[in-house]
Every structure is written in structure tokens, then in C-alpha cells.
Write an enzyme that holds these catalytic residues in place. Structure first.
Site, PDB file in Angstrom:
ATOM      1  N   LYS A 194      -8.112 -21.634 -10.723  1.00  0.00           N
ATOM      2  CA  LYS A 194      -7.035 -22.382 -10.089  1.00  0.00           C
ATOM      3  C   LYS A 194      -5.864 -21.452  -9.768  1.00  0.00           C
ATOM      4  O   LYS A 194      -5.791 -20.327 -10.267  1.00  0.00           O
ATOM      5  CB  LYS A 194      -6.569 -23.523 -10.995  1.00  0.00           C
ATOM      6  CG  LYS A 194      -5.962 -23.058 -12.314  1.00  0.00           C
ATOM      7  CD  LYS A 194      -5.545 -24.234 -13.174  1.00  0.00           C
ATOM      8  CE  LYS A 194      -4.938 -23.752 -14.489  1.00  0.00           C
ATOM      9  NZ  LYS A 194      -4.479 -24.878 -15.334  1.00  0.00           N
TER      10      LYS A 194
ATOM     11  N   TYR B 101      24.150  -5.400  -8.695  1.00  0.00           N
ATOM     12  CA  TYR B 101      25.032  -6.562  -8.706  1.00  0.00           C
ATOM     13  C   TYR B 101      25.772  -6.691 -10.037  1.00  0.00           C
ATOM     14  O   TYR B 101      25.207  -6.458 -11.107  1.00  0.00           O
ATOM     15  CB  TYR B 101      24.233  -7.844  -8.473  1.00  0.00           C
ATOM     16  CG  TYR B 101      23.786  -8.043  -7.049  1.00  0.00           C
ATOM     17  CD1 TYR B 101      24.708  -8.175  -6.022  1.00  0.00           C
ATOM     18  CD2 TYR B 101      22.431  -8.123  -6.736  1.00  0.00           C
ATOM     19  CE1 TYR B 101      24.298  -8.372  -4.708  1.00  0.00           C
ATOM     20  CE2 TYR B 101      22.002  -8.321  -5.431  1.00  0.00           C
ATOM     21  CZ  TYR B 101      22.944  -8.444  -4.429  1.00  0.00           C
ATOM     22  OH  TYR B 101      22.541  -8.640  -3.133  1.00  0.00           O
TER      23      TYR B 101
END
Length: 368
Positions: free
Chosen positions: A37, A260
Site C-alpha cells: 500500500k 531561516y
């Protein structure tokens, strides 16, 4: 020339080996099915399933109709495909057309399937899932007893299953509690449907002992090299390697902040490698707040925050100008990432983005 995107190598031979390793542990007559899956945990369901089919795996589990439909087009007709998410109302005919088996996990789902079977006058195969203690998808005890008492004429269950909640903790009392509940329920349903197959164990459950094997085990994590018991050495082979290309190498002309928030700082003459890859590519929680990499086997450490498309490594101690930094390899395995950053191997795999070049390695050959 260095690619602008990372290279994700998937070792199909290792996946085959891991499946065969688990198969060899099983009691006589127990089948080893593959859970593919979520695009085989993001490494490629079609490629993984074909490789496993080639070594004898014939049963596969998907999460949705769409996943199963794609795989059905690629595998031989004797491959058995189960859909864990069941059959949504209105989609039942697609299951029949594609020869897929829905997993039914509630009385509502069972009745919906029976209505479809009644309209067509045929008992189409299905699987039944019982909740034995995970409190997730699955028939409750009262639902199960109601179903047994009714025994609908058009119900054709070919598989009875449940799911272990704590199998990766071998001594957890929940394992034995779930085992006993499933054993008791299996006896009841086999009395009504003698040929029905039974399945309880996932990857870790396959290593708990033969009493957990029943007619089938369903392995997902083990295929991809995730340790079934974190307290013991991993018996499985690593499967993936992720290399991120270096976009720019720069040497600091003066002390400076990096990234950042100016949360990191460097000294003069620090050499930095800016690599392609960021949280849009799965480099976030899955690889830790401060990812570690390797250049030609030598560890390097990231500096500053990870950005959406890039982040930075300190390569001051590295000679030359590297083209790539490895962030997952035979040393920086899924187990290492799990232990270091307290994350899940599943999370690492399923977080990987779609911008990487995927190279499939099989018997020493690579196929893009």
C-alpha cells in the site's frame, strides 16, 4: 553532471531477500503476503510487487481501489489482491471487474456488500476483519456474533483477519491477549466456513512464534528493511539509499548566521555544501531536526533549519568538492534514523517526496 534532484536507489534484490527470510521462518503451510500500500511505502508498488511475484509471492495488500487497480494491470491474473480500505458504495462492480477482494470491517460494510451480491445473485468473495484490541478498523465482538448468528447465504468470506497493535514489543501482554481472542474467533468462523483462511500477524508479529502465523502473515515494514524487533539486531537487509546533489559549495568569508531564523552560526573559512532536498522531499521529521549525512563514508552534519527545497552541510573537513551527500545508506539506515531521531521507519519512507530520480537495483543492475 550532477542531477538537480536526489537519487533514491531501491534494492529490489534486498526486498526479495527480506521476503524470503520471513517466509523461511513460517510454520509449514503458512503463506507470506506482501503489503504494498501507499506505493509500497513510497518506493514503488509496481516494481516491488513484480520483484516479489518473481520469487513466489502471490498475495498483495493495498489500501484503496485505485492502488489495487494500478497493480492489477501489472501483475499476472493469479496474483491475489486485497483492498484493506474495503469497497465504497457504488464501486463494488469495479472489484469484480478487476478481480479484487475487499476487506469488510463493519456490519454496514458487510450489508452493503451483501446488497450488491443479492442484486447480482452471486456470492462474491470478501475478507472479514475483526478488531481484537487495536480499536481501529474491524468488526466489534457484538458485530461478529451477530454476523455468525445470521450467516447470510450470499456471504463468501475467503479470509478472516485481525491486526496486532504491539507486535514490535515482543513481551507486551497485548500480543497474547489478541492472539487468544483471534484463536477463539477463528474457531467460530471456521465452523461455519471451513475453507476460510486466517491471518493475524504483521511484520513484527511474524517473528513472535508459529502460533501467530495461522494461514497467512502480512508483511510490509519487514520488506523494506525495518527491524521487526528494535530490541534485537536487525535480521533484514537495508533497502534504500538516498543521495542529495550538492547545488553550491561556498566558503564563509567571515563569521555568519545560516538559514531561516539565524538559529545557526559559522566561523570564517567554514565550507558549506548546499544540497537539493528539503521538507517538500521528506527531509523533515523523518530525517531529524538536524540531519546527518555522509560524503565518501565520512560523516557530515547539517547547519541551520531545513528549507522546503534545500538545506546545508558543514564540509570543512572534507577534501575536494563532493557532488552528492548521502542521507540514507547502509550506515545511515532506517534503524539508525529511528533510534537517533525517535521517528518511525514508516514515516521516513512514506515522507519521501516524488522529485527524486528512482533507481531500481536488481542483481547488480540499475533501472531508472
Amino acid at each position: 553532471m550532477t542531477s538537480s534532484t536526489g537519487i533514491l536507489s531501491i534494492n529490489l534484490a534486498a526486498i526479495q531477500s527480506n521476503w524470503m527470510h520471513v517466509t523461511a521462518l513460517l510454520k509449514y503451510g503458512s503463506e507470506c503476503a506482501a503489503v504494498v500500500k501507499a506505493d509500497a511505502y513510497s518506493v514503488g508498488a509496481v516494481e516491488v510487487a513484480k520483484a516479489l511475484y518473481a520469487v513466489g509471492c502471490q498475495t498483495f495488500y493495498l489500501a484503496t481501489l485505485e492502488e489495487a487497480a494500478e497493480l492489477r494491470r501489472e501483475l499476472p491474473l493469479d496474483a491475489v489482491l486485497y483492498v484493506l480500505g474495503g469497497a465504497r458504495q457504488g464501486a463494488e462492480s469495479s472489484f469484480i471487474d478487476l478481480d479484487l477482494i475487499p476487506v469488510l470491517y463493519s456490519l454496514v460494510a458487510v450489508n452493503q456488500w451483501l446488497d450488491f451480491c443479492g442484486l447480482n445473485g452471486q456470492a462474491y468473495p470478501c475478507a472479514l476483519k475483526l478488531d481484537t484490541g487495536m480499536t481501529r478498523l474491524g468488526l466489534t465482538d457484538s458485530d461478529f456474533e451477530t454476523l455468525l448468528s445470521l450467516r447470510p447465504a450470499l456471504l463468501n468470506p475467503v479470509l478472516f483477519m485481525s491486526h496486532l497493535a504491539c507486535a514490535d514489543i515482543a513481551g507486551h501482554p497485548s500480543n497474547n491477549e489478541q492472539l487468544q481472542r483471534f484463536q477463539s474467533a477463528s474457531l467460530k468462523i471456521k465452523a461455519l466456513y471451513p475453507t476460510i483462511k486466517t491471518s493475524l500477524a504483521n511484520s513484527s508479529g511474524s517473528f513472535l512464534g508459529e502460533e501467530y502465523h495461522f494461514d497467512m502473515v502480512r508483511i510490509g515494514a519487514a520488506l523494506y528493511g525495518i527491524n521487526p524487533n528494535p530490541e534485537l539486531p536487525n535480521p533484514l537487509l537495508p533497502v534504500i539509499n538516498l543521495q542529495l546533489p550538492v547545488l553550491q559549495i561556498r566558503t564563509a568569508e567571515q563569521a555568519a548566521s545560516v538559514g531561516y531564523g539565524a538559529e545557526a552560526s559559522i566561523d570564517t573559512n567554514t565550507r558549506l555544501a548546499v544540497v537539493a532536498g528539503g521538507y517538500a522531499d521528506g527531509v523533515h521529521r523523518s530525517l531529524g531536526l538536524a540531519p546527518t549525512g555522509r560524503v565518501n563514508g565520512v560523516p557530515v552534519f547539517s547547519v541551520g533549519r531545513v528549507s522546503m527545497d534545500s538545506f546545508i552541510f558543514d564540509i570543512t573537513h572534507i577534501s575536494g568538492n563532493p557532488e552528492y551527500v548521502s542521507v540514507i545508506d547502509t550506515k545511515l539506515t532506517l534503524d539508525v534514523l529511528m533510534n537517533t531521531y525517535k521517528t518511525l521507519g514508516y514515516e521516513v519512507l512514506t515522507s519521501l517526496g516524488r522529485r527524486y530520480q528512482r533507481h531500481y537495483v536488481f542483481s547488480g543492475a540499475s533501472n531508472e
